[in-house]
Design a protein around this motif. Sequence first.
Motif, PDB file in Angstrom:
ATOM      1  N   GLU A 166       0.861  -1.183   0.000  1.00 63.99           N
ATOM      2  CA  GLU A 166       0.000   0.000   0.000  1.00 63.99           C
ATOM      3  C   GLU A 166       0.900   1.235   0.000  1.00 63.99           C
ATOM      4  N   PRO A 167       0.615   2.203  -0.856  1.00 61.20           N
ATOM      5  CA  PRO A 167       1.462   3.401  -0.868  1.00 61.20           C
ATOM      6  C   PRO A 167       1.334   4.169   0.443  1.00 61.20           C
ATOM      7  N   ALA A 168       2.480   4.419   1.090  1.00 61.71           N
ATOM      8  CA  ALA A 168       2.464   5.036   2.415  1.00 61.71           C
ATOM      9  C   ALA A 168       3.281   6.317   2.478  1.00 61.71           C
ATOM     10  N   PHE A 169       3.978   6.668   1.404  1.00 60.06           N
ATOM     11  CA  PHE A 169       4.825   7.862   1.410  1.00 60.06           C
ATOM     12  C   PHE A 169       4.076   9.042   0.798  1.00 60.06           C
ATOM     13  N   ALA A 170       4.355  10.224   1.304  1.00 60.07           N
ATOM     14  CA  ALA A 170       3.784  11.436   0.731  1.00 60.07           C
ATOM     15  C   ALA A 170       4.249  11.588  -0.716  1.00 60.07           C
ATOM     16  N   ARG A 171       3.376  12.145  -1.556  1.00 61.62           N
ATOM     17  CA  ARG A 171       3.673  12.213  -2.981  1.00 61.62           C
ATOM     18  C   ARG A 171       3.491  13.624  -3.523  1.00 61.62           C
ATOM     19  N   VAL A 215       4.356  13.665 -13.597  1.00 60.61           N
ATOM     20  CA  VAL A 215       5.471  13.446 -12.682  1.00 60.61           C
ATOM     21  C   VAL A 215       4.931  13.035 -11.314  1.00 60.61           C
ATOM     22  N   VAL A 216       5.455  11.929 -10.800  1.00 58.98           N
ATOM     23  CA  VAL A 216       5.112  11.466  -9.448  1.00 58.98           C
ATOM     24  C   VAL A 216       6.412  11.285  -8.682  1.00 58.98           C
ATOM     25  N   GLY A 217       6.557  12.013  -7.605  1.00 57.62           N
ATOM     26  CA  GLY A 217       7.710  11.860  -6.728  1.00 57.62           C
ATOM     27  C   GLY A 217       7.267  11.461  -5.345  1.00 57.62           C
ATOM     28  N   VAL A 218       7.985  10.553  -4.718  1.00 59.46           N
ATOM     29  CA  VAL A 218       7.660  10.162  -3.339  1.00 59.46           C
ATOM     30  C   VAL A 218       8.769  10.636  -2.403  1.00 59.46           C
ATOM     31  N   GLY A 243       3.569   4.316  -5.356  1.00 59.69           N
ATOM     32  CA  GLY A 243       3.052   5.679  -5.444  1.00 59.69           C
ATOM     33  C   GLY A 243       2.703   6.053  -6.870  1.00 59.69           C
ATOM     34  N   ALA A 244       3.557   5.674  -7.820  1.00 65.59           N
ATOM     35  CA  ALA A 244       3.285   5.985  -9.225  1.00 65.59           C
ATOM     36  C   ALA A 244       2.041   5.242  -9.710  1.00 65.59           C
ATOM     37  N   VAL A 245       1.922   3.968  -9.353  1.00 62.00           N
ATOM     38  CA  VAL A 245       0.764   3.179  -9.769  1.00 62.00           C
ATOM     39  C   VAL A 245      -0.514   3.737  -9.148  1.00 62.00           C
ATOM     40  N   GLU A 251      -1.211   6.675  -8.605  1.00 62.87           N
ATOM     41  CA  GLU A 251      -1.598   7.884  -9.324  1.00 62.87           C
ATOM     42  C   GLU A 251      -1.986   7.595 -10.775  1.00 62.87           C
ATOM     43  N   GLY A 252      -2.182   6.313 -11.099  1.00 64.77           N
ATOM     44  CA  GLY A 252      -2.698   5.947 -12.410  1.00 64.77           C
ATOM     45  C   GLY A 252      -1.660   5.643 -13.465  1.00 64.77           C
ATOM     46  N   LEU A 253      -0.389   5.565 -13.094  1.00 57.62           N
ATOM     47  CA  LEU A 253       0.668   5.274 -14.058  1.00 57.62           C
ATOM     48  C   LEU A 253       0.938   3.770 -14.065  1.00 57.62           C
ATOM     49  N   GLU A 254       0.618   3.120 -15.173  1.00 56.01           N
ATOM     50  CA  GLU A 254       0.903   1.694 -15.293  1.00 56.01           C
ATOM     51  C   GLU A 254       2.379   1.455 -15.612  1.00 56.01           C
ATOM     52  N   THR A 255       2.937   2.308 -16.486  1.00 59.29           N
ATOM     53  CA  THR A 255       4.363   2.256 -16.811  1.00 59.29           C
ATOM     54  C   THR A 255       4.916   3.670 -16.763  1.00 59.29           C
TER      55      THR A 255
END
Length: 264
Positions: free
Chosen positions: A8-13, A49-52, A79-81, A83-87
Amino acid sequence: MSAHPLPEPAFARTVVGDGPGLALAHGAGSSVAGTYGPILEGLAAHHTVVGVDYPGSGDTPRSTTPLSLDDLADQLVAGAVAEGLETFAVSGYSLGGPVAIRAATRHPGRVTALVLTATFAHRDNRLALALPVWRKLAASGDRELLAEYLTMMAVGADALDAMPDEQLRQAVGFTAAGVVDGTPEQAELAPRIDVRDDLPNVQAPTLVISTTQDRFTSTRLHRQLADGIPGAELVEIATGHLPMVERPEEWQRLILGFTGRHGA
């Protein structure tokens, strides 16, 4: 898509922009904003762009246990996934380089390209000496002394020598203000990292950006990465450890040029 289960994504993004995906793995003692802030808008003009932020950086709570490279890599991908990013491509700077490499080998179906800047697969003796000093200074709570050490080590010789006294003190003050609470844990992880066995297994097209005046990660470490990753390209940028400070526009062009050529 992933060789390993995603947590489960747990880091701020940080999420900005539109277009092909680009995940950002920041450096130790910093954050997404601290590492990529000067070029974030430029990257977002071409990418989603997605950064954690690692534990103790940004809005991610500080860890009470030692950090794990696998956890950082998995959280970056999760985190990237989320936010809807598959790749997506991954840009990894300094500590973020091994994070990006581990993400690419643990989740090869998701990572389409790698850009590795000022980074390493395994510490050399210089880094082995520098990192404990950094960690101890961070743990001491003396942010000004830590900032003086980081300014001396991280700024390239050309940029450092060009600073008049007032600008040098401003640089130290800016560095002190940007120190994150999780610096001791992040600096403690760095010398434990060893992704040398991962390098031959990286399937994504890879660009290694070598910071030629770097006192933290030497050009020899950069070349080891490029030599170890199949088909990797190596380019140089004439900065110390801080291309985002010394030559942000050039750094941005190198990242976008590579991700653009590889459809990311």
